[in-house]
Design a protein around this motif. Sequence first.
Motif, mmCIF file in Angstrom:
data_model
loop_
_atom_site.group_PDB
_atom_site.id
_atom_site.type_symbol
_atom_site.label_atom_id
_atom_site.label_comp_id
_atom_site.label_asym_id
_atom_site.label_seq_id
_atom_site.Cartn_x
_atom_site.Cartn_y
_atom_site.Cartn_z
ATOM 1 N N PHE A 121 -18.008 -10.028 -3.395
ATOM 2 C CA PHE A 121 -17.544 -8.773 -3.978
ATOM 3 C C PHE A 121 -16.832 -9.065 -5.300
ATOM 4 C CE2 PHE A 121 -16.891 -6.364 0.281
ATOM 5 C CZ PHE A 121 -18.184 -5.829 0.197
ATOM 6 N N LYS A 122 -17.109 -8.263 -6.326
ATOM 7 C CA LYS A 122 -16.349 -8.295 -7.571
ATOM 8 C C LYS A 122 -15.092 -7.430 -7.407
ATOM 9 C CE LYS A 122 -17.337 -9.958 -10.862
ATOM 10 N NZ LYS A 122 -17.093 -11.323 -11.375
ATOM 11 N N THR A 123 -13.979 -7.884 -7.995
ATOM 12 C CA THR A 123 -12.712 -7.154 -7.873
ATOM 13 C C THR A 123 -12.069 -6.931 -9.233
ATOM 14 O OG1 THR A 123 -11.289 -9.115 -7.672
ATOM 15 C CG2 THR A 123 -12.307 -8.283 -5.647
ATOM 16 N N HIS A 124 -11.117 -6.026 -9.267
ATOM 17 C CA HIS A 124 -10.275 -5.785 -10.441
ATOM 18 C C HIS A 124 -8.834 -5.750 -9.931
ATOM 19 C CE1 HIS A 124 -10.022 -3.896 -14.657
ATOM 20 N NE2 HIS A 124 -8.797 -4.241 -14.294
ATOM 21 N N TYR A 125 -7.982 -6.639 -10.432
ATOM 22 C CA TYR A 125 -6.613 -6.686 -9.909
ATOM 23 C C TYR A 125 -5.815 -5.460 -10.339
ATOM 24 C CZ TYR A 125 -5.130 -8.622 -14.478
ATOM 25 O OH TYR A 125 -4.883 -8.823 -15.809
ATOM 26 N N TYR A 126 -4.889 -5.065 -9.451
ATOM 27 C CA TYR A 126 -4.090 -3.854 -9.626
ATOM 28 C C TYR A 126 -2.624 -4.253 -9.706
ATOM 29 C CZ TYR A 126 -1.849 0.595 -8.164
ATOM 30 O OH TYR A 126 -1.053 1.724 -8.065
ATOM 31 N N GLY A 127 -1.969 -3.928 -10.809
ATOM 32 C CA GLY A 127 -0.563 -4.258 -10.981
ATOM 33 C C GLY A 127 -0.379 -5.667 -11.517
ATOM 34 N N GLY A 128 0.867 -6.060 -11.663
ATOM 35 C CA GLY A 128 1.176 -7.369 -12.212
ATOM 36 C C GLY A 128 1.073 -8.454 -11.158
ATOM 37 N N VAL A 129 0.108 -9.347 -11.307
ATOM 38 C CA VAL A 129 -0.093 -10.414 -10.328
ATOM 39 C C VAL A 129 -0.249 -11.756 -11.036
ATOM 40 C CG1 VAL A 129 -1.225 -8.848 -8.697
ATOM 41 C CG2 VAL A 129 -2.629 -10.210 -10.257
ATOM 42 N N LYS A 130 0.084 -12.823 -10.327
ATOM 43 C CA LYS A 130 -0.347 -14.161 -10.709
ATOM 44 C C LYS A 130 -1.695 -14.370 -10.029
ATOM 45 C CE LYS A 130 4.284 -16.206 -11.143
ATOM 46 N NZ LYS A 130 5.211 -17.249 -10.603
ATOM 47 N N LYS A 131 -2.767 -14.364 -10.798
ATOM 48 C CA LYS A 131 -4.103 -14.315 -10.208
ATOM 49 C C LYS A 131 -4.395 -15.516 -9.315
ATOM 50 C CE LYS A 131 -5.880 -13.534 -14.361
ATOM 51 N NZ LYS A 131 -4.694 -13.062 -15.141
ATOM 52 N N TYR A 132 -3.867 -16.673 -9.669
ATOM 53 C CA TYR A 132 -4.167 -17.872 -8.877
ATOM 54 C C TYR A 132 -3.608 -17.773 -7.461
ATOM 55 C CZ TYR A 132 0.639 -19.377 -9.980
ATOM 56 O OH TYR A 132 1.994 -19.452 -10.114
ATOM 57 N N GLN A 133 -2.595 -16.919 -7.243
ATOM 58 C CA GLN A 133 -2.002 -16.808 -5.909
ATOM 59 C C GLN A 133 -2.937 -16.146 -4.902
ATOM 60 O OE1 GLN A 133 1.688 -14.681 -6.761
ATOM 61 N NE2 GLN A 133 2.844 -16.592 -6.735
ATOM 62 N N ALA A 184 -1.009 -21.173 -16.671
ATOM 63 C CA ALA A 184 -1.072 -20.580 -15.341
ATOM 64 C C ALA A 184 -1.792 -19.230 -15.354
ATOM 65 C CB ALA A 184 0.337 -20.417 -14.777
ATOM 66 N N SER A 185 -1.660 -18.482 -16.445
ATOM 67 C CA SER A 185 -2.324 -17.179 -16.541
ATOM 68 C C SER A 185 -3.834 -17.303 -16.670
ATOM 69 C CB SER A 185 -1.772 -16.392 -17.739
ATOM 70 O OG SER A 185 -2.002 -17.094 -18.948
ATOM 71 N N LYS A 186 -4.307 -18.513 -16.973
ATOM 72 C CA LYS A 186 -5.742 -18.724 -17.173
ATOM 73 C C LYS A 186 -6.361 -19.663 -16.135
ATOM 74 C CE LYS A 186 -6.025 -16.334 -21.032
ATOM 75 N NZ LYS A 186 -6.863 -15.100 -21.129
ATOM 76 N N VAL A 187 -5.544 -20.208 -15.245
ATOM 77 C CA VAL A 187 -6.074 -21.121 -14.225
ATOM 78 C C VAL A 187 -7.165 -20.433 -13.415
ATOM 79 C CG1 VAL A 187 -5.493 -22.291 -12.061
ATOM 80 C CG2 VAL A 187 -4.047 -22.595 -14.048
ATOM 81 N N ILE A 188 -6.913 -19.195 -13.042
ATOM 82 C CA ILE A 188 -7.933 -18.341 -12.429
ATOM 83 C C ILE A 188 -8.067 -17.101 -13.305
ATOM 84 C CG2 ILE A 188 -8.503 -16.872 -10.457
ATOM 85 C CD1 ILE A 188 -8.899 -19.780 -9.828
ATOM 86 N N GLU A 189 -9.264 -16.872 -13.812
ATOM 87 C CA GLU A 189 -9.521 -15.686 -14.646
ATOM 88 C C GLU A 189 -9.779 -14.476 -13.752
ATOM 89 O OE1 GLU A 189 -9.305 -15.682 -17.850
ATOM 90 O OE2 GLU A 189 -9.713 -17.714 -18.586
ATOM 91 N N ALA A 190 -9.588 -13.288 -14.321
ATOM 92 C CA ALA A 190 -9.769 -12.062 -13.549
ATOM 93 C C ALA A 190 -11.158 -11.979 -12.924
ATOM 94 C CB ALA A 190 -9.518 -10.840 -14.436
#
Length: 461
Positions: A121-133, A184-190
């Motif tokens: 599934f493709k996702t779009h993050y909602y709110g302020g997150v650290k994506k790698y978490q 850290a903001s780019k370790v995992i991209e959206a």
Amino acid sequence: MKREFEPKNVWKELEHKEIMDYAKRYMNFLDIAKTERLATKQIVKLAKENGFKDYEEFVKIGKINVGDKIVYNHKGKSAVLFVVGKKPIKDGMNIVGAHIDSPRLDIKACPLYEDSNMALFKTHYYGGVKKYQWTTIPLALHGVVFTREGKEVEISFGDSDDEPVLYINDLLIHLSADQMEKKASKVIEAEQLNVVVGQIPLKTDDKEVKNYVKENILKILEEKYGIREEDFMTAELEIVPAGKSRHVGLDSSFIAGHGHDDRVCSYAGMEAIFKVQDVDTSAVCLLTDKEEVGSMGNTGMESRFFENLVANLIAMQEDYNDLKIRSAFANSQVLSADVNAAFDPTFPEVMEKRNAALVGHGITISKYTGVRGKGGCNDANAEFLAIVRKVFDDNDVIWQTGELGKADQGGGGTIAYILANLGAEVLDCGTPMLSMHAPIELVGKADAYMSSKAYFAFLNR
């Protein structure tokens, strides 16, 4: 005589059983209310069990009376609990306002695809997150889908003990040399937050089928839920951490769970208003959606849904005119009930300790929030601070002050400024917590309990 102020420790002041019993009730709510829709559903259910009646019942009658307890369900994603006081609503309300949405991953409109014998599934993050978490943890799927025929289908997958979970991959450490050099903001991209949903191919002789694994997932979805691929385009589906909240610590003093921000304050306000009786000023627990993305949309505080509700209630109480709704908000007092950052001894460099909240020391009052030079904040006036202080002191509420980090470190906001823009007196006042906006956050039980005690003291005036 000692003149230096010293905050109280809740654990030293109160019986622990009362705190622990409250924590169990809150954890049960947190486990059910994993999305804003599920939260609203549970809030309405609990409100009715505590003597509140649907707003629509009062609309049919066309009248409200002193002592009436009203629950308003706004589009299944926001809720208002209202106890009518002896004074007219135009004379003001005591409001505790929180939000029931939390950072998460939303499923895209065309999410399902197959690549390398896997369905994702493709996702779009909602709110302020650290994506790698969000990688390498068990995940669940909740939401609603509307079929072509207009049927509403509720989806819940991954939270029952007998169900599988979902998962997002991360790169193995053996091949991560380049990845580990990234910010850290780019370790995992959206666009790398892709949820693994299967790998078994469909057994079929149909020559038109090209993506056998995807086809098998579609078959499962059709058999289990009666939905087709095109139905994703008329759906609201959310990815959240799977599993229940947990007691934390050898002394069980903390709670780890998803969505403490801001369901810890939402639950505290809800339980507080359930106990409100025979008040002069109408008491309101306002629980809204969309705070994590700026409170926009027709279920967020930037919309006029709450203003319209209050206008209708005034009209059920007396002859209505526009000045009365303006007066109602101008005479109102509000606690913007949102979490604040607790001091973390592991990361002391981002906090100014003298003005940081401490775990175990009760609810936190924040005169201002905002970013850097108080940008975008509601800065409460000293007169209202004095009122709240007296209410808390007179009712044995253990409280402290706090701010969201050092002045130039960062910051954040709440719904406070929105109600202040309508003329209300507003103060940020919420539970201190750790690991804010992580998939699993940490809250102290003593602070959660004291938040509800504080909101009750404020509402029950």
